[in-house]
Design a protein around this motif. Sequence first.
Motif, PDB file in Angstrom:
ATOM      1  N   ARG A 349       0.814  -1.219   0.000  1.00  0.00           N
ATOM      2  CA  ARG A 349       0.000   0.000   0.000  1.00  0.00           C
ATOM      3  C   ARG A 349       0.849   1.271   0.000  1.00  0.00           C
ATOM      4  N   LYS A 350       2.037   1.204   0.616  1.00  0.00           N
ATOM      5  CA  LYS A 350       2.837   2.426   0.733  1.00  0.00           C
ATOM      6  C   LYS A 350       3.512   2.796  -0.580  1.00  0.00           C
ATOM      7  N   GLN A 351       3.979   1.791  -1.320  1.00  0.00           N
ATOM      8  CA  GLN A 351       4.669   2.076  -2.573  1.00  0.00           C
ATOM      9  C   GLN A 351       3.708   2.186  -3.752  1.00  0.00           C
ATOM     10  N   LEU A 354      -0.879   4.062  -2.418  1.00  0.00           N
ATOM     11  CA  LEU A 354      -1.173   5.419  -1.968  1.00  0.00           C
ATOM     12  C   LEU A 354      -0.123   6.403  -2.467  1.00  0.00           C
ATOM     13  N   LEU A 356       1.593   8.900  -0.579  1.00  0.00           N
ATOM     14  CA  LEU A 356       1.673   9.171   0.857  1.00  0.00           C
ATOM     15  C   LEU A 356       1.738  10.661   1.185  1.00  0.00           C
ATOM     16  N   ASP A 359      -3.242  14.046   0.659  1.00  0.00           N
ATOM     17  CA  ASP A 359      -4.220  13.849   1.730  1.00  0.00           C
ATOM     18  C   ASP A 359      -5.218  12.743   1.397  1.00  0.00           C
ATOM     19  N   ASN A 363      -6.262  10.882  -2.417  1.00  0.00           N
ATOM     20  CA  ASN A 363      -6.087   9.442  -2.566  1.00  0.00           C
ATOM     21  C   ASN A 363      -7.410   8.723  -2.791  1.00  0.00           C
ATOM     22  N   GLN A 404      -2.670  14.097   5.662  1.00  0.00           N
ATOM     23  CA  GLN A 404      -1.831  13.317   4.761  1.00  0.00           C
ATOM     24  C   GLN A 404      -1.880  11.843   5.146  1.00  0.00           C
ATOM     25  N   THR A 405      -1.929  10.974   4.126  1.00  0.00           N
ATOM     26  CA  THR A 405      -2.037   9.541   4.409  1.00  0.00           C
ATOM     27  C   THR A 405      -0.777   8.988   5.070  1.00  0.00           C
ATOM     28  N   VAL A 406       0.374   9.641   4.873  1.00  0.00           N
ATOM     29  CA  VAL A 406       1.614   9.159   5.493  1.00  0.00           C
ATOM     30  C   VAL A 406       1.501   9.179   7.012  1.00  0.00           C
ATOM     31  N   ASN A 407       0.623  10.016   7.557  1.00  0.00           N
ATOM     32  CA  ASN A 407       0.489  10.154   9.000  1.00  0.00           C
ATOM     33  C   ASN A 407      -0.617   9.280   9.587  1.00  0.00           C
ATOM     34  N   GLN A 413      -4.633   3.542   6.629  1.00  0.00           N
ATOM     35  CA  GLN A 413      -4.124   3.651   5.259  1.00  0.00           C
ATOM     36  C   GLN A 413      -4.807   2.624   4.360  1.00  0.00           C
TER      37      GLN A 413
END
Length: 511
Positions: A349-351, A354, A356, A359, A363, A404-407, A413
Motif C-alpha cells: 500500500r505504501k509504494q 497510496l 503518501l 491527503d 487518494n 496526509q495519508t503518510v500520518n 491507510q
Amino acid sequence: MQPVLEMRGISKTFPGVRALNDVNLSIAPAEIHALVGENGAGKSTLMKVLSGVYPHGSYEGEITYEGQPGQFRDISDSERRGIVIIHQELALVPFLSIAENIFLGNEPARFGIIDQDRVYARSRELLAMVGLAENPDTLVTHLGVGKQQLVEIAKALSKKVKLLILDEPTASLSETDSEALLQLLLSFKAQGIASILISHKLNEISKVADRITVLRDGTTVETLDCRNGGIDEDRIIRGMVGRTMANRYPVREPRIGDVLMEVEGWTVHHSVHAERAVVRDVSLYLRRGEIVGIAGLMGSGRTELAMSVFGRSYGQGTSGIVRIEGREVDVSTIDKAIAAGIAYVTEDRKQLGLVLGEDITKNTTLANLPGVSTAAVIDEDAEHRVANAYRSKMRIRSFGVGQQTVNLSGGNQQKVVLSKWLFTQPKVLILDEPTRGIDVGAKYEIYSIINELAEGGRGVLMISSEMPELLGLCDRIYVMNEGRFVDEFQRAEASQEAIMRAIMRSKELNG
C-alpha cells in the motif's frame, strides 16, 4: 541482572498529537523482547526515539544503555553503540551486490581505498552466520524477500550489533522463511545479542519472546513474562485492544449468486525473463457475493496472477480470456480493467497503493477522477463530499480528509486504499494481502468491510499468506504452487493441513 536498556518516562508530542505518554521499557541482556500494540499505539515512534531518528532533546524522558546515558543525536550515533534497527520496508539498494549493501556507508578501507578483499571475505562470514549461501557478488534484486531480510540482518551484524530491533520482520515472508528467521533470533540470543521484536503475528511472538510489552494509545499497558509458560494469545489481545475478542472473524451468512467473473487459460511470463512462465494455464471463476481465496507459498505466482488480470500490470506474453457476467472483456490496460469492473488492492500500500504525501481526499478519488469532475475540471467540493462519505463509511480515524495519508496508521491507510477502489464502483475486488502489517483490532474492521462487500453482491478474490485468515473468511479456496492451481477446497473441506498437503503433493509430482 542490570538491564542492557532502560527507557523511562518517554513522551513524544507532534503538533496536535501526543504519540507517546510516559512509556517505560526495559530490556535484559540476551533477551528477545516483543513489543505489541494496535497500529498507532506508538511502537514505531518509541523505536525511532531509541534509534536516534527522533534525536535527544526532541522527546521527554531518559534512556540508559549499557549503564550509560543514551542521548543519541541520529541513527549513526546509536549504531556506533551497537543499536541497529531493521525496518519493515527494507533499505537495500536493488542493483548493488549483497556485499556492497552489507557495507554501504560502512566500507572497510586501507589508505582511503575500499578494501575489496576484506569486504568479500567478511561478507561471506556474515552470510554464513545468517544461513545464506549466496555469492556476495549477487545483485540484491535477484533475491527473494526472505533472503533480502537475511541480508539486512547480515548488514546489522557487520555493525557489531548488541541490540537488534526488528519491525515486522516476517510480514512479507512465507511460513518457512518466517520460521527460519525466528530460529536465527534464538541463535543470536545464545550469542548474547538482545532483540526487540515488533510484530502483529502473535503466534510467532509466543514462540520466541521472553517478555512482551503491550502499548495502547501511546502508553505502556503491561509487560508479560513468558519464561514460565506461554501467554495465551487472547490475553495479549485483551491488553492491546482493551477488550476481549471472542471471534477473530465476523460472522457472515453467504448469499452466493451467479458466476460474475471467469478467467480461462491464463498464462503470464516473467516481466524480465520472458522465457519463464510464472502463471501457467490458470482458470478460475468467482460468483456474486462470494469470497474466494488463493493460498500458496511465497513465489507461487499469486500476486503475478492478480496483477496481470488487472490491466496486465505485471508480466509479458500474457494470454487467456477474462469474462465478466458471461461477456469477454478487454483487460489489456489498467483503464480497461477498471472500466470492465475490476479493482485491485495491492499488497504494497505504501509504494503502490497510496500517494503518501497527498491527503485522504486526493487518494480517495485518484482512481476515478471523472467521478468528481465537470467538463474535465475537478470539482473540489465534490471531491471533499466523496472523501468525507468514505471516511465515515469506512470508519477512517483521522483529523479530517485533509490529513496526509503518510500520518495515518497502517489500518487506516488500508481503508483509504479500499475507499479509492470502491469509488470506481467495481464488480470484482481483488485483495492482495489486505491485512499485512495491520494489528488484530484493525484486521477485524477490514474483515467486516470485506464481508459487507460480498453481502452487497460484489465478488471478492483474496490472496493471503495467513491461512487462518483465508479459512476464516473464504467460501472457496484455490491452492496455487509454481504458477498453477493444484487444488480447490470448499469452505467445509478446507484446513491448513489439507492446503499444505496439496502444495507438498504438487511439489513431489513436479520433481
